[in-house]
Every structure is written in structure tokens, then in C-alpha cells.
Write an enzyme that holds these catalytic residues in place. Sequence first.
Site, PDB file in Angstrom:
ATOM      1  N   TYR A  73       9.107  35.746  -8.280  1.00  0.00           N
ATOM      2  CA  TYR A  73       9.591  34.926  -7.174  1.00  0.00           C
ATOM      3  C   TYR A  73       8.626  35.021  -5.991  1.00  0.00           C
ATOM      4  O   TYR A  73       8.226  34.011  -5.422  1.00  0.00           O
ATOM      5  CB  TYR A  73      11.003  35.376  -6.762  1.00  0.00           C
ATOM      6  CG  TYR A  73      11.516  34.667  -5.540  1.00  0.00           C
ATOM      7  CD1 TYR A  73      11.948  33.345  -5.614  1.00  0.00           C
ATOM      8  CD2 TYR A  73      11.546  35.303  -4.303  1.00  0.00           C
ATOM      9  CE1 TYR A  73      12.402  32.679  -4.487  1.00  0.00           C
ATOM     10  CE2 TYR A  73      12.009  34.650  -3.172  1.00  0.00           C
ATOM     11  CZ  TYR A  73      12.430  33.345  -3.274  1.00  0.00           C
ATOM     12  OH  TYR A  73      12.864  32.682  -2.151  1.00  0.00           O
ATOM     13  N   GLU A  97      20.756  30.812  -0.660  1.00  0.00           N
ATOM     14  CA  GLU A  97      20.621  31.515   0.622  1.00  0.00           C
ATOM     15  C   GLU A  97      21.988  31.702   1.284  1.00  0.00           C
ATOM     16  O   GLU A  97      22.254  32.739   1.886  1.00  0.00           O
ATOM     17  CB  GLU A  97      19.674  30.768   1.561  1.00  0.00           C
ATOM     18  CG  GLU A  97      18.216  30.833   1.175  1.00  0.00           C
ATOM     19  CD  GLU A  97      17.542  32.178   1.395  1.00  0.00           C
ATOM     20  OE1 GLU A  97      18.145  33.080   2.024  1.00  0.00           O
ATOM     21  OE2 GLU A  97      16.400  32.336   0.932  1.00  0.00           O
ATOM     22  N   TRP A 116      18.542  39.654  -0.859  1.00  0.00           N
ATOM     23  CA  TRP A 116      18.023  38.539  -1.646  1.00  0.00           C
ATOM     24  C   TRP A 116      17.840  38.969  -3.100  1.00  0.00           C
ATOM     25  O   TRP A 116      18.077  38.190  -4.014  1.00  0.00           O
ATOM     26  CB  TRP A 116      16.699  38.017  -1.064  1.00  0.00           C
ATOM     27  CG  TRP A 116      16.147  36.923  -1.913  1.00  0.00           C
ATOM     28  CD1 TRP A 116      15.011  36.955  -2.663  1.00  0.00           C
ATOM     29  CD2 TRP A 116      16.749  35.638  -2.157  1.00  0.00           C
ATOM     30  NE1 TRP A 116      14.872  35.763  -3.349  1.00  0.00           N
ATOM     31  CE2 TRP A 116      15.919  34.949  -3.053  1.00  0.00           C
ATOM     32  CE3 TRP A 116      17.912  35.017  -1.697  1.00  0.00           C
ATOM     33  CZ2 TRP A 116      16.207  33.654  -3.492  1.00  0.00           C
ATOM     34  CZ3 TRP A 116      18.197  33.731  -2.144  1.00  0.00           C
ATOM     35  CH2 TRP A 116      17.349  33.070  -3.030  1.00  0.00           C
TER      36      TRP A 116
END
Length: 185
Positions: free
Chosen positions: A21, A43, A51
Site C-alpha cells: 500500500y 477512511e 489505518w
Amino acid sequence: MNEINHRCHYVNLKNPLYIRYHDEEWGVPEHSDQKLYELLILESFQAGLSWECILNKRENFRAAFDGFDVEKVCRYDEAKCAELLRDSGIVRNRRKIEAAIRNSRIFREIQREFGSFDAYIWGFTDGKVLAEDYHLRTTSPLSDTISRDLKKRGMSFVGSTIIYSYLQAIGVLNAHGAECDLCIQ
């Protein structure tokens, strides 16, 4: 892509999903409405979590939210909400699930108003990528402005910190640290 030997210090080097990512997605300018939508929803689920937690559940979220097909999610009803609340592969928070459904409908309204969500979100910087080291802050005047606008339109779980993180994720802000091979400063 060049070999990356040094990454932003927060990347968990034991998590291949996180490395991929960081190296291939985070901070890369994104203009696909489908991807912009997926990242906005993810998000919003991150609020209060890391995250990495969301990233580890990303494939489960994709399955649970019909591949992040905005038209399908806009049609979710209470039965689908209840189904999502039973799905242990995602974050089972009623307020976040209900917000995701409502935010999807508003996302679609923004697409209709601006021609695309891409035109809306990138319009705040006239299509330009802004470079900023991630160490500097967790909000900015830009994220404050976008957050206020999205809230005015009826979205929730789009506070300035979430939007700041979103702007980093979609490449409006390239915020790789000076220690990272991907830093553009």
C-alpha cells in the site's frame, strides 16, 4: 518502479499489505471515482482505529460493500445494514455503517453536481499535488475546508483529520517523509 529501500518510518515492515500500500498506492494521485469512493469509505471507518487495521480488513470490506459499487451501496436498506453489523470481517459499528450508506448517496450527488467526484476533490487544489512531510500535522486549512463542505452536504465521519488522511491516501497531498525513497520534496 524503482526499488524502495527506505520507507516512511510508520510502515510496519512485517506487513506485506502495508508495504505494498505504501509503495504503490499511498500518495499516488488517484483520479478514478471508484477508487476515490473506496478510499473515502475506508477512511471513514478508520476513525478511532489505525489505518493498518482497516487495510488488513480491506478485502473483507470490498466483499461486504459489493466491491465498493456506489450505486449498490446507495440502495442499502436496514436489512443490509443489519447484515453488515453481523459481518466479523469488517468494523461493526452501526454509526459508521449508516454513515457509509448516507455518504455514498452524497458522494453520488457530488458526482452529478461536478461531473465526477474527481473534479470535486481535485478542484480544491486546481488539480495540483501538494508536497508536505507527514510529520508536520494531522489537519490543514485544506482538510478543514473540505471537511466543512462535506459536512455541510450531510456527510459524517469526515472530520478534518480523516479528510487530511484521505488527501494523503489519494495523492492530493504527497506526504512521504524525508527518510522515504518516495519523498518528492
